[in-house]
Design an enzyme around this catalytic site. Structure first.
Site, PDB file in Angstrom:
ATOM      1  N   GLU A   1      82.698  48.885   4.464  1.00 18.80           N
ATOM      2  CA  GLU A   1      84.207  48.405   4.218  1.00 18.80           C
ATOM      3  C   GLU A   1      84.408  47.739   5.497  1.00 18.80           C
ATOM      4  OE1 GLU A   1      86.578  52.009   4.224  1.00 18.80           O
ATOM      5  OE2 GLU A   1      85.682  52.573   2.392  1.00 18.80           O
TER       6      GLU A   1
ATOM      7  N   LYS B   1      86.062  46.591   8.748  1.00 18.18           N
ATOM      8  CA  LYS B   1      87.000  47.240   9.426  1.00 18.18           C
ATOM      9  C   LYS B   1      88.391  46.501  10.070  1.00 18.18           C
ATOM     10  CE  LYS B   1      87.182  50.197  13.620  1.00 18.18           C
ATOM     11  NZ  LYS B   1      88.266  49.699  14.254  1.00 18.18           N
TER      12      LYS B   1
ATOM     13  N   ASP C   1      91.874  45.037  11.295  1.00 19.09           N
ATOM     14  CA  ASP C   1      92.384  45.265  12.687  1.00 19.09           C
ATOM     15  C   ASP C   1      93.862  45.526  12.438  1.00 19.09           C
ATOM     16  OD1 ASP C   1      92.007  45.639  15.079  1.00 19.09           O
ATOM     17  OD2 ASP C   1      91.696  43.520  15.497  1.00 19.09           O
TER      18      ASP C   1
ATOM     19  N   TYR D   1      91.838  53.469   2.343  1.00 21.80           N
ATOM     20  CA  TYR D   1      90.421  53.831   2.406  1.00 21.80           C
ATOM     21  C   TYR D   1      89.906  55.233   2.439  1.00 21.80           C
ATOM     22  CZ  TYR D   1      91.976  53.217   7.215  1.00 21.80           C
ATOM     23  OH  TYR D   1      92.656  52.979   8.555  1.00 21.80           O
TER      24      TYR D   1
ATOM     25  N   LYS E   1      80.507  47.329  14.883  1.00 28.75           N
ATOM     26  CA  LYS E   1      81.728  46.260  15.294  1.00 28.75           C
ATOM     27  C   LYS E   1      80.854  45.034  15.500  1.00 28.75           C
ATOM     28  CE  LYS E   1      85.188  48.450  17.500  1.00 28.75           C
ATOM     29  NZ  LYS E   1      86.255  47.943  18.198  1.00 28.75           N
TER      30      LYS E   1
ATOM     31  N   CYS F   1      93.845  10.403  41.823  1.00 30.64           N
ATOM     32  CA  CYS F   1      92.421  10.872  41.609  1.00 30.64           C
ATOM     33  C   CYS F   1      92.084  12.065  42.554  1.00 30.64           C
ATOM     34  CB  CYS F   1      91.756   9.715  41.448  1.00 30.64           C
ATOM     35  SG  CYS F   1      89.953  10.118  40.976  1.00 30.64           S
TER      36      CYS F   1
ATOM     37  N   CYS G   1      88.678  10.022  44.166  1.00 34.64           N
ATOM     38  CA  CYS G   1      88.854   8.779  45.065  1.00 34.64           C
ATOM     39  C   CYS G   1      90.286   8.353  45.465  1.00 34.64           C
ATOM     40  CB  CYS G   1      88.367   7.495  43.907  1.00 34.64           C
ATOM     41  SG  CYS G   1      89.422   7.121  42.725  1.00 34.64           S
TER      42      CYS G   1
ATOM     43  N   CYS H   1      91.911   8.194  35.954  1.00 30.85           N
ATOM     44  CA  CYS H   1      91.929   7.682  37.177  1.00 30.85           C
ATOM     45  C   CYS H   1      91.694   6.022  36.809  1.00 30.85           C
ATOM     46  CB  CYS H   1      90.768   7.896  37.886  1.00 30.85           C
ATOM     47  SG  CYS H   1      89.943   7.080  39.213  1.00 30.85           S
TER      48      CYS H   1
ATOM     49  N   CYS I   1      85.425   4.489  40.758  1.00 27.78           N
ATOM     50  CA  CYS I   1      85.570   5.698  41.299  1.00 27.78           C
ATOM     51  C   CYS I   1      84.579   6.519  41.172  1.00 27.78           C
ATOM     52  CB  CYS I   1      86.722   6.532  40.467  1.00 27.78           C
ATOM     53  SG  CYS I   1      86.748   8.302  40.555  1.00 27.78           S
TER      54      CYS I   1
END
Ligand code: IVH
Length: 661
Positions: free
Chosen positions: A111, A113, A115, A222, A308, A403, A406, A421, A426
């Site tokens: 089945e 799982k 959550d 289940y 899992k 920047c 630079c 920039c 640069c």
């Protein structure tokens, strides 16, 4: 740290985490983290039995119920499941089952799982009378009134149920509804839920059932508690449906361990397509008689296990936020993280994309954050655990105004989210452009990595890519940490890179929005560098797969005098881009889609791909009905299997080489 101290620390951490999770509905550890700590403590206690205190979290199924709700003592304990984190651990589980049962055949039911939140519901004379959360497994919380608001729970059972009937199942919320709910909460200025599970738990544990009624909760059943015995689990599931209780349509009865493994893979593939979140699968022995003989160890049955999926969400700490500058001058804030294992890889940084994203998530240095990595997707910070910020707060992160490399001014166009920039020379941009130019799919100059590029720019030796070809051996050797051998290798790689394809050359120029596929389309259409330089905007727009915006980027790039000079110098240095197979009408692979899989011995993947493309073919990453040919090298796996299933033509490496001749 010694074992007793660590055990105590773990117990404290786990207790605190459960309290936050169950009582406060505000978790600070991810499930995977909790599991890992829990397992560490279990292992410690197994190795040092004297450390196993009676109040250890390993001795209990969950956490104490909070005092918000009346308590309900379960007629039968609600157990929890042991975890298998890998195929090996699942095989160990199966081996144990077989060892305990002898030579018997074992069937499993698998089945998803879910959550969510486990609940037990009770019907008397077919009427719903009580519903409770699991709590600590023995005593749960009475949430009857809240459960009554879930429309898919029948207040009156169908069929012919026994006088007393207890069914167990999982309350959850669909991903879509979860997102919608969070959006609404955000608009209303209310705190959002971290994940669907917490949302479901929070909704079910509302004090006012009218609040629960507004939450789109679902349930799948289940197990059966008190009331009725069955011969097999599969039969039990059918009976639940007869009574009008939903069971998961993904459930499957499986005849062997191999079938279980196969089902796991199918569910993993389907995972993201399912409307609800699952964090793995549950593998259960089908025969109730076998279950009885297998029994349970303290809090977990020996007849079932949760297999899992690898964790995709983890919590970690932001150590720093730094802004990097790319080859287009874009400033990208990047979070540097305490390294954490998520979805199968270790992650130590995550991009925050741009200023808007950063603001939206409000990530600050020192924050604990949830990190998610789904499939092959790059890791992403999902949200900050704001509850863990110290009361005095933390400084908000500010994008720099200049920047960081630079010092030039940065701009952000009104309709763009990117900050750039403004300085074309640069150093960070230069380094980025060089790095791209040399990269594997571009000019493929091996040995010219980030560090070397940075040194070349720093020393002022290179301003445009063409400068690379003009450097003498001595100049290469003058670089810090450059030895004779590396220098020779680099010179050879540079020499070899001169013979290249037009596609690689165009891609290497680093024109905005021009990726590999666009470069290939343009190369096929024009054949020569000069033809691309001469092309009008209309010519470019006429290329298949090239949109108006991309065409404009190419055109603007080649019209720029500096770029033209840089291209000229590359050609003068001896770089000689070869024409591609002109159109998809020439060559053995003309118009064909080819998939390469497995290990090739005669060439790299990239080379094989180039060979296919040179002959008019296209290389795709996955096999579908549209695939014309699969080249299966050594150790081919699922792609080969898929090709065989679909009846796609398959050749081995030798067959492939024959075709190339
Ligand atoms: S059977 C002893 N089946 O996983 C058997 N549990 O760690 C107990 N869960 O508390 C449960 N999907 O919240 C079972 N198909 C499934 C499940 C499932 C999710 C959860 C449930 C339970 C926990 C066990």
């Amino acid at each position: 740290m010694d074992a007793p101290a660590r055990a105590e620390e773990l117990r404290q951490l786990l207790r605190d985490a459960s309290h936050r999770y169950y009582v406060l509905d505000a978790p600070t550890l991810s499930d995977a983290e909790y599991d890992r700590l829990f397992r560490e403590l279990e292992a410690l206690e197994a190795a040092h039995p004297e450390l196993a205190t009676p109040d250890s979290p390993t001795r209990r199924v969950g956490a104490a119920p909070s005092d918000k709700f009346a308590k309900v003592t379960h007629l039968r304990q609600m157990m929890s499941l042991a975890n298998a984190m890998s195929e090996e651990e699942l095989a160990e589980f199966d081996a144990r089952v077989h060892k305990l049962l002898g030579e018997e055949k074992v069937r499993y039911v698998m089945e998803p799982k879910l959550d969510g939140l486990a609940v037990t519901l009770t019907w008397r004379q077919g009427k719903f009378v009580q519903g409770a959360t699991r709590g600590d497994g023995l005593i749960g919380e009475d949430v009857t009134q809240n459960l009554r608001t879930i429309k898919m729970i029948p207040l009156q059972l169908a069929g012919a149920p026994p006088e007393l009937f207890e069914a167990r199942g999982e309350v959850f919320i669909n991903k879509r509804d979860f997102v919608k709910m969070n959006e609404e909460r955000e608009k209303a200025g209310e705190p959002t839920f971290v994940n669907p599970r917490n949302c479901a738990a929070g909704s079910l544990r509302q004090l006012d059932p009218r609040m629960t009624a507004q939450r789109p909760l679902s349930i799948y059943f289940y197990e059966v508690g008190e009331g009725q015995e069955f011969t097999t689990h599969w039969e039990k599931l059918a009976r639940l449906r007869e009574y009008g209780l939903r069971t998961n349509p993904e459930n499957e009865l499986l005849e062997s361990l191999d079938a279980v493994k196969d089902k796991y893979r199918r569910l993993l593939e389907k995972r993201h397509a399912l409307p609800y979140e699952i964090d793995g699968t549950v593998v259960k022995v089908d025969s109730e008689d076998q279950r009885r003989r297998l029994g349970a160890v303290s809090r977990t049955p020996r007849w079932a296990i949760a297999w899992k999926f690898a964790a995709e969400e983890e919590a970690t700490t932001v150590l720093d936020i730094q802004v990097s500058v790319g080859r287009t001058g874009a400033l990208t804030p990047v979070a540097f993280l305490k390294p954490v294992h998520v979805g199968g890889v270790t992650v130590s940084r995550a991009t925050l994309h741009n200023e808007d994203e950063l603001r939206r998530k409000d990530v600050r240095v020192g924050d604990r954050v949830f990190l998610r990595r789904a499939g092959d997707v790059i890791p992403e910070i999902v949200r900050v655990i704001v509850e863990e910020r110290p009361p005095e707060g933390r400084a908000e992160f500010q994008m720099p105004r200049t920047c960081p490399v630079c010092g030039a001014a940065v701009v952000r166009e009104p309709d763009e989210s990117v900050t750039r920039c403004t300085n074309l020379s640069c150093p960070a941009q230069l380094v980025g452009r060089l790095r791209h130019f040399a990269s594997r799919l571009a000019m493929d100059i091996s040995g010219l990595g980030e560090e070397t590029c940075a040194r070349l720019v720093q020393e002022g030796l290179v301003k445009t890519p063409a400068d690379l070809y003009a450097l003498s051996r001595e100049q290469w050797l003058s670089l810090e940490r450059m030895g004779d051998k590396s220098a020779d290798n680099l010179l050879a790689a540079l020499e070899a890179s001169k013979r290249t394809s037009l596609k690689r050359f165009l891609y290497a120029l680093g024109i905005r929005m021009v990726g590999e596929a666009t470069a290939l389309a343009v190369a096929r259409r024009f054949g020569k560098v000069q033809a691309v330089l001469d092309a009008s905007l209309d010519d470019l727009q006429a290329v298949r797969d090239v949109g108006p915006e991309v065409a404009r980027h190419i055109w603007t790039f080649v019209q720029n005098a500096e770029n033209r000079a840089a291209i000229d110098r590359l050609l003068q240095a001896g770089v000689a881009p070869e024409a591609e197979a002109a159109a998809a009408t020439a060559g053995v692979f003309a118009g064909k889609t080819v998939v390469l899989t497995g290990t090739l011995t005669g060439s790299t993947r990239e080379e094989a791909k180039a060979e296919v493309e040179r002959r008019g073919g296209r290389v795709a990453g996955s096999v579908s009905r549209k695939t014309d040919l699969v080249v299966a090298g050594a150790d081919s796996g699922s792609k080969l299997k898929k090709a065989q299933e679909l009846g796609v033509r398959v050749v081995d490496e030798q067959g492939f080489r024959e075709l190339l001749k």
